[in-house]
Design a protein around this motif. Sequence first.
Motif, PDB file in Angstrom:
ATOM      1  N   MET A 173       0.845  -1.194   0.000  1.00  0.00           N
ATOM      2  CA  MET A 173       0.000   0.000   0.000  1.00  0.00           C
ATOM      3  C   MET A 173       0.880   1.244   0.000  1.00  0.00           C
ATOM      4  SD  MET A 173      -3.054  -1.319   0.068  1.00  0.00           S
ATOM      5  CE  MET A 173      -4.248  -0.151   0.650  1.00  0.00           C
ATOM      6  N   PHE A 174       0.408   2.283  -0.669  1.00  0.00           N
ATOM      7  CA  PHE A 174       1.070   3.585  -0.667  1.00  0.00           C
ATOM      8  C   PHE A 174      -0.018   4.626  -0.500  1.00  0.00           C
ATOM      9  CE2 PHE A 174       2.545   7.439  -2.847  1.00  0.00           C
ATOM     10  CZ  PHE A 174       3.753   7.654  -2.196  1.00  0.00           C
ATOM     11  N   GLN A 175       0.038   5.359   0.582  1.00  0.00           N
ATOM     12  CA  GLN A 175      -0.953   6.388   0.900  1.00  0.00           C
ATOM     13  C   GLN A 175      -2.373   5.826   0.812  1.00  0.00           C
ATOM     14  OE1 GLN A 175      -0.066   9.790  -1.550  1.00  0.00           O
ATOM     15  NE2 GLN A 175       1.543  10.444  -0.150  1.00  0.00           N
ATOM     16  N   GLY A 176      -2.562   4.626   1.358  1.00  0.00           N
ATOM     17  CA  GLY A 176      -3.885   4.025   1.410  1.00  0.00           C
ATOM     18  C   GLY A 176      -4.361   3.403   0.110  1.00  0.00           C
ATOM     19  N   ARG A 177      -3.512   3.350  -0.890  1.00  0.00           N
ATOM     20  CA  ARG A 177      -3.891   2.762  -2.172  1.00  0.00           C
ATOM     21  C   ARG A 177      -2.974   1.591  -2.492  1.00  0.00           C
ATOM     22  NH1 ARG A 177      -5.371   7.830  -6.027  1.00  0.00           N
ATOM     23  NH2 ARG A 177      -7.490   8.005  -5.279  1.00  0.00           N
ATOM     24  N   LYS A 178      -3.534   0.600  -3.168  1.00  0.00           N
ATOM     25  CA  LYS A 178      -2.766  -0.584  -3.534  1.00  0.00           C
ATOM     26  C   LYS A 178      -1.795  -0.239  -4.665  1.00  0.00           C
ATOM     27  CE  LYS A 178      -3.332  -5.296  -5.114  1.00  0.00           C
ATOM     28  NZ  LYS A 178      -4.266  -6.277  -5.657  1.00  0.00           N
ATOM     29  N   VAL A 179      -0.519  -0.512  -4.424  1.00  0.00           N
ATOM     30  CA  VAL A 179       0.542  -0.272  -5.396  1.00  0.00           C
ATOM     31  C   VAL A 179       0.463  -1.344  -6.485  1.00  0.00           C
ATOM     32  CG1 VAL A 179       3.051  -0.316  -5.687  1.00  0.00           C
ATOM     33  CG2 VAL A 179       2.047   0.851  -3.730  1.00  0.00           C
ATOM     34  N   LEU A 180       0.649  -0.931  -7.732  1.00  0.00           N
ATOM     35  CA  LEU A 180       0.698  -1.886  -8.831  1.00  0.00           C
ATOM     36  C   LEU A 180       2.099  -2.490  -8.899  1.00  0.00           C
ATOM     37  CD1 LEU A 180      -1.201   0.121 -11.590  1.00  0.00           C
ATOM     38  CD2 LEU A 180      -2.070  -1.759 -10.203  1.00  0.00           C
ATOM     39  N   THR A 181       2.166  -3.805  -8.969  1.00  0.00           N
ATOM     40  CA  THR A 181       3.460  -4.485  -9.077  1.00  0.00           C
ATOM     41  C   THR A 181       4.044  -4.239 -10.465  1.00  0.00           C
ATOM     42  OG1 THR A 181       2.522  -6.525  -9.932  1.00  0.00           O
ATOM     43  CG2 THR A 181       2.655  -6.306  -7.506  1.00  0.00           C
ATOM     44  N   LEU A 182       5.315  -4.570 -10.640  1.00  0.00           N
ATOM     45  CA  LEU A 182       5.931  -4.444 -11.948  1.00  0.00           C
ATOM     46  C   LEU A 182       5.214  -5.336 -12.961  1.00  0.00           C
ATOM     47  CD1 LEU A 182       9.753  -4.321 -11.117  1.00  0.00           C
ATOM     48  CD2 LEU A 182       8.168  -2.432 -11.415  1.00  0.00           C
ATOM     49  N   ALA A 183       4.802  -6.523 -12.534  1.00  0.00           N
ATOM     50  CA  ALA A 183       4.072  -7.426 -13.435  1.00  0.00           C
ATOM     51  C   ALA A 183       2.720  -6.825 -13.836  1.00  0.00           C
ATOM     52  CB  ALA A 183       3.878  -8.782 -12.765  1.00  0.00           C
ATOM     53  N   GLN A 184       2.036  -6.186 -12.913  1.00  0.00           N
ATOM     54  CA  GLN A 184       0.769  -5.537 -13.250  1.00  0.00           C
ATOM     55  C   GLN A 184       0.991  -4.362 -14.197  1.00  0.00           C
ATOM     56  OE1 GLN A 184      -0.353  -4.938  -9.121  1.00  0.00           O
ATOM     57  NE2 GLN A 184      -2.075  -6.366  -9.342  1.00  0.00           N
ATOM     58  N   GLN A 185       2.042  -3.586 -13.953  1.00  0.00           N
ATOM     59  CA  GLN A 185       2.369  -2.471 -14.851  1.00  0.00           C
ATOM     60  C   GLN A 185       2.670  -3.011 -16.252  1.00  0.00           C
ATOM     61  OE1 GLN A 185       1.851   0.590 -14.289  1.00  0.00           O
ATOM     62  NE2 GLN A 185       2.359   1.156 -12.199  1.00  0.00           N
ATOM     63  N   TYR A 186       3.420  -4.097 -16.333  1.00  0.00           N
ATOM     64  CA  TYR A 186       3.730  -4.722 -17.618  1.00  0.00           C
ATOM     65  C   TYR A 186       2.443  -5.153 -18.323  1.00  0.00           C
ATOM     66  CZ  TYR A 186       5.334  -8.249 -20.935  1.00  0.00           C
ATOM     67  OH  TYR A 186       5.541  -9.009 -22.056  1.00  0.00           O
TER      68      TYR A 186
END
Length: 151
Positions: free
Chosen positions: A4-17
């Motif tokens: 989490m970053f500032q209450g939001r789920k961070v996208l992984t590198l695989a998700q960004q890809y």
Amino acid sequence: MSVMFQGRKVLTLAQQYGTLRQDWPEGQGGLTKTGLEWFVALQPAPSSRMYVVRLTYRSLNSYPQVHVVSPSLRELAGPGKIPHLYCQRTLRLCLFTPWLREWQPHQRISRTLVLWAETWLYYFEDWLSTGVWQGGGFHPEPAAARPRIRF
């Protein structure tokens, strides 16, 4: 477990890809042992030249970086200073202001940085013909020249 970053789920590198493949299927790249790398051709306007952009994202603890692979920005611009770059040596495009959190790791790179790079290229071409940067934003300065903010 998701990060989490500032209450939001961070996208992984695989998700960004995955979102890059979905939103920019003509691009190429992948996940490597050093992170995410993506190449995509962008044409900022119908009358513009085509640019190949390289996007790298090393880890969730760093910011993605965008460089123009071809044509050479230096050859197009000549020997002078190119506006709105993080670094004149590496020619890394200045697409957002980190301390203002204009880009955050929960945002899709495919819907932010790729589009921002295309906009940057539009203003770069305008600058080549007019000599005036119309793209707005902060112009990065060396750390020693920046005012220090004290809290």
